[in-house]
Design a protein around this motif. Structure first.
Motif, PDB file in Angstrom:
ATOM      1  N   GLU A 127     -43.807  47.615  24.908  1.00  0.00           N
ATOM      2  CA  GLU A 127     -44.788  48.154  23.865  1.00  0.00           C
ATOM      3  C   GLU A 127     -46.237  48.500  24.424  1.00  0.00           C
ATOM      4  N   ASN A 148     -49.039  46.769  25.770  1.00  0.00           N
ATOM      5  CA  ASN A 148     -49.049  45.373  24.922  1.00  0.00           C
ATOM      6  C   ASN A 148     -48.385  44.367  25.663  1.00  0.00           C
ATOM      7  N   GLU A 149     -46.850  44.701  25.943  1.00  0.00           N
ATOM      8  CA  GLU A 149     -46.321  43.552  26.646  1.00  0.00           C
ATOM      9  C   GLU A 149     -44.731  44.372  26.951  1.00  0.00           C
TER      10      GLU A 149
HETATM   11 MG    MG Z   1     -44.316  42.126  20.590  1.00  0.00          MG
END
Ligand code: MG
Ligand code: ADP
Length: 387
Positions: free
Chosen positions: A253, A265-266
């Motif tokens: 992400e 993000n992750e």
């Molecule tokens: Mg997430």
């Protein structure tokens, strides 16, 4: 790796909807699937060829699974590493314990992302209350996130002052956290990638994701970003998979900031909710791709047939009982997927639908109109009940 022939058993740890869609994809290619899940009526267990009703750490169940299967995968990211290590003594395991471990801990994950040259939101590691005394004030307002076991916005708190940060840290039990600067996001996107045991790697088209209450709500594909940005996100995702020496399907992400910068993000070490559009929208789905990796087969083409918009169906839509699915089904290019969960609770992922079209904007308008109609029905009947 020698290809695994159809008829062989594939194993799956976890019984949720990701496992269900994986099971269906593997079965349609002729494989048999055995699910390990402690529950008696799980979405995956109810379609699998066999269901071992056991805990994911039960050594006997793991040994039986490993002996029976050519390859095993998992559908949830907090699978204990010991379980994957034990299985790896018997059969192919995708993904490996080591590559999952990075994604299971936000602190390791953020350091790893920086190590492969990807920007992340500015953050501080908070392991004890005292770490907040020395907090860089530029990180506030920020988001405090537990390092482990967070998902769908759970295990997170928005904090504007050091006192709020301290209170949130205590409320989360004093577990290790990261405090991230709250960024002004222009867009959120994600990329699903598959990497095989022969190092073949293919990314899926970039999804543009809208969240509601911390849970994915709508994915629009292709994302409305420049071709250069899309390529940069796909390249970055390949770097993540290669640096983890990952074998299987994963999703990264990203945030796109107002100034156009791409930040990671992750990482989700599995097929992802934002990749559900691939079932109807692409030549190969993310679930078929996972089965192909596990079986040592060449990867399928990930190209998009045309614009696709996926809408999540949470339990809230069931507020007035079973929704009237004709609102979805009367559109010939809307594809309904329900996960077979018997109990609808607010926020629970019950299903999704994907609308295919020729024009992204028009497809999104139709998908959102269908969702609004389902929401209106749920709200009207609950309002009538209250009145
Ligand atoms: Mg997430
Ligand atoms: N640093 C941030 N700045 C702004 N919004 C954020 C930030 N971190 C998370 N969010 C928002 O919260 C959502 C959930 O956060 P995320 O880190 O992806 O956790 P989860 O594991 O719950 O998906 C993100 O999709 C985004 O909308």
């Amino acid at each position: 790796m020698k290809p695994v022939a159809p008829g062989a058993w594939l194993g799956l740890l976890g019984g949720g909807q990701l496992g269900r869609m994986f099971t269906m994809a593997a079965q349609s290619m002729g494989y048999r699937v055995v699910v390990v899940d402690p529950g008696s009526h799980s979405p995956a267990g109810s379609v699998a060829d066999d269901h071992l009703r056991a805990d994911y750490l039960d050594p006997d169940a793991l040994d039986e699974l490993g002996r029976r299967c050519a390859a095993v995968t998992t559908e949830f990211e907090n699978v204990p590493a010991e379980a994957l290590r034990r299985l790896a003594t018997h059969c192919v395991v995708s993904p490996s314990a080591d590559s999952v471990a990075v994604a299971q801990d936000r602190i390791r994950e953020k350091r790893f992302l920086a190590g492969v040259g990807l920007g992340t939101a500015p953050f501080a590691v908070i392991e004890q209350s005292a770490d907040l005394d020395a907090l860089d004030p530029s990180l506030l307002p920020g988001i405090l996130k537990r390092a482990r076991f967070g998902y769908d916005g759970k295990g997170q708190a928005r904090v504007a002052t050091p006192a709020q940060a301290r209170a949130a840290f205590e409320a989360m039990g004093g577990e290790p956290c990261v405090l991230e600067q709250k960024l002004d996001l222009a867009l959120e996107i994600s990329v699903v990638v598959a990497r095989g045991f022969d190092d073949e790697v293919r990314t899926f088209p970039v999804a543009e994701n809208a969240h509601a209450h911390g849970i994915l709500d709508v994915s629009v594909v292709p994302a409305r970003i420049s071709a250069a940005q899309a390529q940069a996100a796909r390249d970055a995702t390949v770097r993540v998979a290669e640096a983890l020496d990952y074998r299987g399907v994963l999703c990264v992400e990203y945030f796109i900031l107002q100034d156009g910068r791409l930040l990671a993000n992750e990482i989700a070490p599995r097929p992802h909710n934002s990749g559900h559009y691939t079932i109807d929208g692409c030549f190969t789905s993310q679930f078929e791709q996972q089965a192909r990796v596990m079986c040592g087969l060449p990867l399928g083409d990930t190209a998009l047939h045309g614009p696709a918009v996926m809408v999540n169906l949470l339990g809230d839509v069931w507020a007035a009982g079973e929704p009237d699915w004709i609102h979805v089904l009367r559109h010939p290019r809307a594809k309904l997927h329900l996960y077979g969960k018997t109990e609808a609770r607010p926020g629970r992922k019950m299903g999704h639908f994907t609308v295919l079209g020729d024009d992204v904007a028009a497809t999104e308008v139709l998908a959102r109109a269908i969702k609004a109609r389902l929401d209106a029905d749920a709200a009207a009947v609950s309002a009538a009940r209250i009145a």
